[in-house]
Motif scaffolding. Structure first.
Motif, PDB file in Angstrom:
ATOM      1  N   LEU A 196     -16.135  19.428  41.942  1.00  0.00           N
ATOM      2  CA  LEU A 196     -16.941  19.572  40.728  1.00  0.00           C
ATOM      3  C   LEU A 196     -16.788  20.965  40.137  1.00  0.00           C
ATOM      4  O   LEU A 196     -16.684  21.127  38.912  1.00  0.00           O
ATOM      5  N   ALA A 197     -16.750  21.986  41.008  1.00  0.00           N
ATOM      6  CA  ALA A 197     -16.594  23.352  40.516  1.00  0.00           C
ATOM      7  C   ALA A 197     -15.232  23.546  39.853  1.00  0.00           C
ATOM      8  O   ALA A 197     -15.127  24.201  38.808  1.00  0.00           O
ATOM      9  N   ALA A 198     -14.196  22.985  40.463  1.00  0.00           N
ATOM     10  CA  ALA A 198     -12.865  23.102  39.875  1.00  0.00           C
ATOM     11  C   ALA A 198     -12.795  22.385  38.531  1.00  0.00           C
ATOM     12  O   ALA A 198     -12.183  22.878  37.577  1.00  0.00           O
ATOM     13  N   LEU A 199     -13.429  21.215  38.469  1.00  0.00           N
ATOM     14  CA  LEU A 199     -13.420  20.442  37.226  1.00  0.00           C
ATOM     15  C   LEU A 199     -14.158  21.183  36.114  1.00  0.00           C
ATOM     16  O   LEU A 199     -13.708  21.220  34.961  1.00  0.00           O
ATOM     17  N   ALA A 200     -15.291  21.797  36.466  1.00  0.00           N
ATOM     18  CA  ALA A 200     -16.098  22.475  35.452  1.00  0.00           C
ATOM     19  C   ALA A 200     -15.476  23.783  34.986  1.00  0.00           C
ATOM     20  O   ALA A 200     -15.691  24.215  33.848  1.00  0.00           O
ATOM     21  N   GLY A 201     -14.714  24.431  35.868  1.00  0.00           N
ATOM     22  CA  GLY A 201     -14.155  25.722  35.517  1.00  0.00           C
ATOM     23  C   GLY A 201     -15.173  26.833  35.684  1.00  0.00           C
ATOM     24  O   GLY A 201     -16.332  26.592  36.011  1.00  0.00           O
ATOM     25  N   PRO A 202     -14.774  28.083  35.412  1.00  0.00           N
ATOM     26  CA  PRO A 202     -15.692  29.214  35.633  1.00  0.00           C
ATOM     27  C   PRO A 202     -16.793  29.249  34.567  1.00  0.00           C
ATOM     28  O   PRO A 202     -16.485  29.326  33.372  1.00  0.00           O
ATOM     29  N   PRO A 203     -18.064  29.185  34.977  1.00  0.00           N
ATOM     30  CA  PRO A 203     -19.144  29.257  33.991  1.00  0.00           C
ATOM     31  C   PRO A 203     -19.341  30.648  33.406  1.00  0.00           C
ATOM     32  O   PRO A 203     -19.994  30.803  32.371  1.00  0.00           O
ATOM     33  N   LEU A 204     -18.779  31.662  34.069  1.00  0.00           N
ATOM     34  CA  LEU A 204     -18.876  33.031  33.592  1.00  0.00           C
ATOM     35  C   LEU A 204     -17.518  33.478  33.061  1.00  0.00           C
ATOM     36  O   LEU A 204     -16.465  33.010  33.531  1.00  0.00           O
ATOM     37  N   PRO A 205     -17.498  34.379  32.103  1.00  0.00           N
ATOM     38  CA  PRO A 205     -16.207  34.811  31.525  1.00  0.00           C
ATOM     39  C   PRO A 205     -15.368  35.577  32.539  1.00  0.00           C
ATOM     40  O   PRO A 205     -15.892  36.185  33.476  1.00  0.00           O
ATOM     41  N   LEU A 206     -14.054  35.564  32.338  1.00  0.00           N
ATOM     42  CA  LEU A 206     -13.155  36.318  33.201  1.00  0.00           C
ATOM     43  C   LEU A 206     -13.450  37.808  33.096  1.00  0.00           C
ATOM     44  O   LEU A 206     -13.715  38.330  32.004  1.00  0.00           O
ATOM     45  N   LEU A 207     -13.391  38.484  34.238  1.00  0.00           N
ATOM     46  CA  LEU A 207     -13.566  39.929  34.246  1.00  0.00           C
ATOM     47  C   LEU A 207     -12.308  40.601  33.701  1.00  0.00           C
ATOM     48  O   LEU A 207     -11.184  40.172  33.977  1.00  0.00           O
ATOM     49  N   THR A 208     -12.505  41.664  32.955  1.00  0.00           N
ATOM     50  CA  THR A 208     -11.356  42.393  32.407  1.00  0.00           C
ATOM     51  C   THR A 208     -10.853  43.479  33.346  1.00  0.00           C
ATOM     52  O   THR A 208      -9.818  44.093  33.101  1.00  0.00           O
TER      53      THR A 208
END
Length: 468
Positions: A436-448
């Protein structure tokens, strides 16, 4: 039948096997090693990767604690200066999909120290058992027949001698001669596979800079998906107020041995944080290189005939690219299998014991092999890997998606930590919560950039001599 057992190899696998045998009531356990073993945490010739970074994962440490009861190896290692690092909060890790976040909730922990400290701590604990002793010498052959091994021929300072044994354990590591020994017993034809990404490790010790004592373990992972050589670097805190800095590069991207080139290599990675940190740190050693890094699997458990009285454990059964930090844990899992089978059988010369141990020890070897080879075959100059099939490509695509999710999802990160720490098999990444986590993707933005605290940013800025 002799009440003696002989273990070939005094590394972690051999000493843990000796502990198991002594705990099972074997009257005499002789550990044979060609090196004159140091009386403290110092390197030796028989550990070709000893100067490079080693991580003692939670799963492997738990197995070791089970094998050496009454002795807390964790406490001994920490007392000797090892560091306990939480995968959830104590690490800066840049994956091919981006920087992982640090969470307030703790993940599994690993211990970081030199390989010499691990080996010495384990050896000292095991040698406290009166049944265990070490004999310097080189095991040159097995004695006995294709039906039963009855001992080991050892060449030492006084010449050659046969050591009779009810059970022989080959834990001699990457340099095992098990195939030649089996040939000598009339048991040829064991299938072997080698997958070699050509990894070269380059490592150097630095003094931990003042004020950086609590700086997190820092790693820039190699990228197996970029169709070019993998390049990585790590700063790992070890005993003695030191940083062990290890770089790794696959064929075509190898790190150099000269100090200036070593620094340039770290600065040329996708994020230069390792180079920025060490540019202001005091080096304590030269740069040491090692090329003994291929994945080698001896499929001994599939041999049509196997002699009684012979067990093979650790790197002698399967060895892995050390970049994945699996070797010590797999050795512990194999020794634990030996202990459980001895408990069931009641004695070390029980019929079928050797075959059962071999098959049981092969399972954690296969799990670690799948992780290591699954990545190494993706590097363009890898030899012996073959072309990934449809199923391999599907798993790779899913793993990338889960890693991407882990940059901003605690559930995805937890799945990766559980596998990385070797607390669970690789199938953990297919648990419904991970799917489920992989399907949903990261709920927070990528860190720069790396998730540094204000204090850690000050440390980095104070050490940086590169103008970064």
């Amino acid at each position: 039948m002799s009440r003696r057992a002989v273990v070939v190899g005094a590394g972690a696998a051999g000493m843990l096997a000796a502990a198991v045998l002594a705990g099972a009531g074997v009257e005499e356990v002789v550990v044979v090693d060609r090196d004159e073993l140091p009386d403290g945490p110092r390197g030796r010739r028989g550990l070709p990767q000893g100067r490079h970074a080693h991580l003692l994962m939670a799963g492997g440490l738990a197995a070791m604690e089970e094998i050496v009861p009454g002795v807390s190896l964790r406490k001994r290692l920490l007392a000797a200066g090892a560091h306990e690092v939480s995968l959830g909060s104590g690490m800066l890790a840049r994956t091919p999909e981006g920087w992982l976040r640090r969470w307030r909730r703790e993940g599994p922990a690993m211990l970081t120290c030199t390989r010499a400290l691990v080996d010495w701590t384990v050896r000292a604990a095991v040698l406290e058992h009166p049944a265990v002793r070490v004999r310097e010498g080189t095991a040159v052959a097995l004695t006995g027949s294709a039906g039963r091994v009855r001992g080991v021929r050892v060449s030492g300072p006084g010449g050659e001698a046969d050591l009779d044994a009810g059970l022989v354990v080959d834990a001699s590591g990457r340099g095992t001669r098990i195939l030649a020994w089996l040939d000598g017993l009339g048991l040829p034809g064991v299938r072997t596979r080698t997958v070699d990404a050509g990894l070269v490790n380059a490592s150097r010790l630095y003094r931990t800079p003042a004020g950086a004592e609590r700086f997190p373990l820092t790693i820039v992972h190699a990228d197996p998906y970029a169709a070019r050589p993998g390049r990585s670097a790590m700063i790992m805190p070890v005993e003695g107020d030191r940083w062990l800095v290890s770089c790794g590069g696959t064929r075509g991207g190898e790190p150099p041995a000269d100090p200036d080139g070593f620094l340039r290599y770290t600065l040329g990675l996708p994020d230069p944080i390792v180079g920025r940190l060490i540019s202001g740190a005091e080096p304590l050693t030269d740069v040491h290189l090692s090329r003994s890094t291929s994945n080698v699997r001896h499929y001994l458990e599939k041999a049509p005939h196997w002699p009684e009285g012979l067990v093979v454990l650790g790197d002698a059964l399967g060895t892995f690219n050390p970049a994945y930090g699996q070797g010590m844990s797999v050795a512990a899992f194999g020794a634990r299998v030996l202990g459980r089978e001895l408990e069931r059988a009641g004695r070390p010369d029980a019929p079928g014991l050797a075959r059962r141990v071999l098959r049981g020890a092969a399972r954690p070897v296969d799990a670690a092999w799948a992780v290591a080879v699954g990545q190494d075959v993706l590097y363009p100059a890898t030899r012996g890997g073959g072309r990934p099939g449809i199923a391999d490509r599907a798993v790779t695509a899913y793993t990338r998606r889960l890693t991407r999710a882990a940059t901003g999802s605690f559930a995805a990160a937890s799945a990766l930590w559980d596998v990385t720490s070797m607390r669970t098999p690789p199938a953990r990444i297919f648990h419904p919560s991970a799917l489920l986590a992989a399907l949903a993707g990261p709920p927070l933005p990528l860190l720069t950039g790396p998730p540094l605290t204000p204090g850690e940013r000050e440390v980095l800025a104070g050490l940086d001599r590169t103008g970064g």
